[in-house]
Write a protein that holds these residues in place. Structure first.
Motif, mmCIF file in Angstrom:
data_model
loop_
_atom_site.group_PDB
_atom_site.id
_atom_site.type_symbol
_atom_site.label_atom_id
_atom_site.label_comp_id
_atom_site.label_asym_id
_atom_site.label_seq_id
_atom_site.Cartn_x
_atom_site.Cartn_y
_atom_site.Cartn_z
ATOM 1 N N ALA A 1 0.831 -1.208 0.000
ATOM 2 C CA ALA A 1 0.000 0.000 0.000
ATOM 3 C C ALA A 1 0.865 1.257 0.000
ATOM 4 O O ALA A 1 1.689 1.446 0.891
ATOM 5 C CB ALA A 1 -0.929 -0.004 1.207
ATOM 6 N N LEU A 2 0.671 2.083 -1.011
ATOM 7 C CA LEU A 2 1.327 3.389 -1.112
ATOM 8 C C LEU A 2 0.221 4.441 -0.984
ATOM 9 O O LEU A 2 -0.314 4.942 -1.964
ATOM 10 C CB LEU A 2 2.051 3.502 -2.454
ATOM 11 C CG LEU A 2 2.853 4.776 -2.715
ATOM 12 C CD1 LEU A 2 3.994 4.932 -1.710
ATOM 13 C CD2 LEU A 2 3.399 4.794 -4.140
ATOM 14 N N PHE B 1 -1.856 -1.256 -3.813
ATOM 15 C CA PHE B 1 -2.841 -0.184 -3.663
ATOM 16 C C PHE B 1 -2.078 1.137 -3.638
ATOM 17 O O PHE B 1 -1.126 1.296 -2.861
ATOM 18 C CB PHE B 1 -3.607 -0.328 -2.344
ATOM 19 C CG PHE B 1 -4.647 -1.407 -2.327
ATOM 20 C CD1 PHE B 1 -5.981 -1.119 -2.586
ATOM 21 C CD2 PHE B 1 -4.297 -2.717 -2.039
ATOM 22 C CE1 PHE B 1 -6.951 -2.110 -2.556
ATOM 23 C CE2 PHE B 1 -5.265 -3.720 -2.009
ATOM 24 C CZ PHE B 1 -6.590 -3.420 -2.270
ATOM 25 N N GLY B 2 -2.504 2.084 -4.462
ATOM 26 C CA GLY B 2 -1.797 3.359 -4.459
ATOM 27 C C GLY B 2 -2.710 4.527 -4.763
ATOM 28 O O GLY B 2 -3.550 4.453 -5.664
ATOM 29 N N VAL B 3 -2.551 5.610 -3.999
ATOM 30 C CA VAL B 3 -3.260 6.844 -4.318
ATOM 31 C C VAL B 3 -2.581 7.430 -5.561
ATOM 32 O O VAL B 3 -1.365 7.319 -5.732
ATOM 33 C CB VAL B 3 -3.263 7.811 -3.111
ATOM 34 C CG1 VAL B 3 -1.866 8.279 -2.758
ATOM 35 C CG2 VAL B 3 -4.172 8.995 -3.362
ATOM 36 N N MET C 1 -3.683 -1.216 -8.068
ATOM 37 C CA MET C 1 -5.034 -0.815 -7.675
ATOM 38 C C MET C 1 -5.016 0.684 -7.369
ATOM 39 O O MET C 1 -4.622 1.108 -6.283
ATOM 40 C CB MET C 1 -5.478 -1.604 -6.441
ATOM 41 C CG MET C 1 -6.915 -1.374 -6.041
ATOM 42 S SD MET C 1 -8.083 -2.230 -7.113
ATOM 43 C CE MET C 1 -7.716 -3.943 -6.717
ATOM 44 N N GLU C 2 -5.402 1.474 -8.363
ATOM 45 C CA GLU C 2 -5.413 2.923 -8.172
ATOM 46 C C GLU C 2 -6.619 3.308 -7.323
ATOM 47 O O GLU C 2 -7.746 2.883 -7.568
ATOM 48 C CB GLU C 2 -5.489 3.620 -9.531
ATOM 49 C CG GLU C 2 -5.408 5.120 -9.422
ATOM 50 C CD GLU C 2 -6.106 5.843 -10.560
ATOM 51 O OE1 GLU C 2 -5.890 7.048 -10.684
ATOM 52 O OE2 GLU C 2 -6.887 5.208 -11.293
ATOM 53 N N THR C 3 -6.369 4.108 -6.310
ATOM 54 C CA THR C 3 -7.469 4.543 -5.448
ATOM 55 C C THR C 3 -7.281 6.015 -5.124
ATOM 56 O O THR C 3 -6.169 6.516 -5.078
ATOM 57 C CB THR C 3 -7.525 3.702 -4.159
ATOM 58 O OG1 THR C 3 -8.634 4.141 -3.368
ATOM 59 C CG2 THR C 3 -6.268 3.816 -3.336
ATOM 60 N N GLY C 4 -8.369 6.718 -4.934
ATOM 61 C CA GLY C 4 -8.266 8.144 -4.616
ATOM 62 C C GLY C 4 -7.949 8.956 -5.845
ATOM 63 O O GLY C 4 -8.394 8.646 -6.943
#
Length: 326
Positions: free
Chosen positions: A121-122, A177-179, A200-203
């Motif tokens: 997670a980043l 997972f990365g913003v 997994m692009e998030t935000g």
């Protein structure tokens, strides 16, 4: 009679409909905010014969009201991110066990057994505030993972780079997972071939970078890692379930969720598939808050139930909903 706890096992459209109707009557009876809203718009009980008849609560209520079943106390409160002075959404979760069972099942249905997956997670902007439902989920996914490399990376990009190389060499299934802005910062320093990596692009940019078109962002990430498609999660503070996209921005949902499209000019009316409008979400995991939510997202639903996000309403677009909230 439908047993609401069986919602994770929903298979058919009829089963989904029965669960929706039972949940609607439960929330009408037990959630004061939802009951008041349904009364305000003049929806009679006997007008609801199918889930498409059920009123959707404007998501703004989670910013100003206590959306919780009477007699329940929250075990945890999730809050949305926001700039200083902004009113943020709060989701009062009466049973966090429902959230845990839900996101574990969805994740494994989409990606396979958790114990075989390294979860990285980043997510600096999420880690630097409290109340994030995403961080709660990733904490748990990391605990379920049997891979020693599963970890958070704040700004230590060198360590993330070395960990990714190690996992690639070991042949371990890896999800990062990365913003968005942090992923772009990372690939400005490091780019290497890892076609098996699931990003997994998030935000989004969180005010850290200039906003970019989603396709442009995804192309940069695909080029940096030589991957075929960028994954995304459709989730929010106000929901206990998530949808996932494996590329091209097309999201798929578990059987106990559904996205419907509302008319942008008449927020109380639904329109057909393949049309663009406001996104209404049904999430049966939201048992003790509200399962029927009118979001601020704009999108389109396809015949197979998949959907894409095309943007968000601006403040002038949602004025009609705001008048109802007031």
């Amino acid at each position: 009679m439908t047993n609401w706890t069986d919602f994770l096992e929903i298979k058919t459209e009829d089963d989904f409909n029965q669960h929706c109707l039972e949940t609607y009557h439960f929330q009408l009876q037990h959630c004061q905010v939802y009951r008041d809203y349904v009364s305000l718009i003049g929806k009679e009980k006997n007008q609801v014969q199918h889930y498409t008849d059920i009123p959707f609560l404007p998501i703004e209520f989670f910013k100003t009201q206590k959306v919780l079943a009477a007699g329940m106390d929250p075990q945890i409160v999730f809050s949305s991110s926001g700039t200083t002075g902004m009113i943020t959404s709060k989701h009062l979760v009466a049973d966090v066990g429902i959230y845990e069972r839900t996101f574990r099942k969805i994740f494994e249905d989409f990606y396979g057994p958790l114990e075989n997956i390294a979860i990285l997670a980043l997510l600096p902007s999420y880690l630097e505030r409290s109340g994030s439902s995403l961080i709660y989920m990733i904490d748990d996914l990391m605990k379920q993972s049997k891979q020693a490399e599963s970890n958070y990376f704040l700004y230590n990009h060198q360590e993330l780079h070395d960990t990714l190389i190690q996992l690639k060499n070991k042949g371990i299934k890896t999800i990062l997972f990365g913003v968005t802005y942090a992923l772009l910062d990372f690939i400005e320093q490091y780019a290497f071939e890892f076609p098996e990596l699931i990003i997994m692009e998030t935000g989004g940019m969180k005010g850290k970078r200039k906003e970019m078109v989603k396709q442009e962002v995804h192309q940069l990430l695909e080029d940096a890692f030589k991957v075929n498609g960028i994954h995304s999660e459709y989730g929010m503070t106000e929901l206990l379930s998530q949808g996932y996209s494996s590329g091209q921005g097309i999201f798929h949902l578990p059987k106990w969720m559904k996205v419907l499209i509302r008319d942008t000019n008449d927020p109380l009316s639904l329109i057909s598939s393949d049309s663009t409008g406001g996104i209404n979400v049904i999430d049966l995991a939201n048992r003790y808050s509200c399962s029927f939510i009118a979001t601020q997202d704009l999108g389109k639903v396809y015949q197979d139930g998949s959907f894409e996000i095309l943007g968000r309403f601006d403040q002038s677009d949602i004025r009609g909903c705001n008048l109802l909230v007031q």
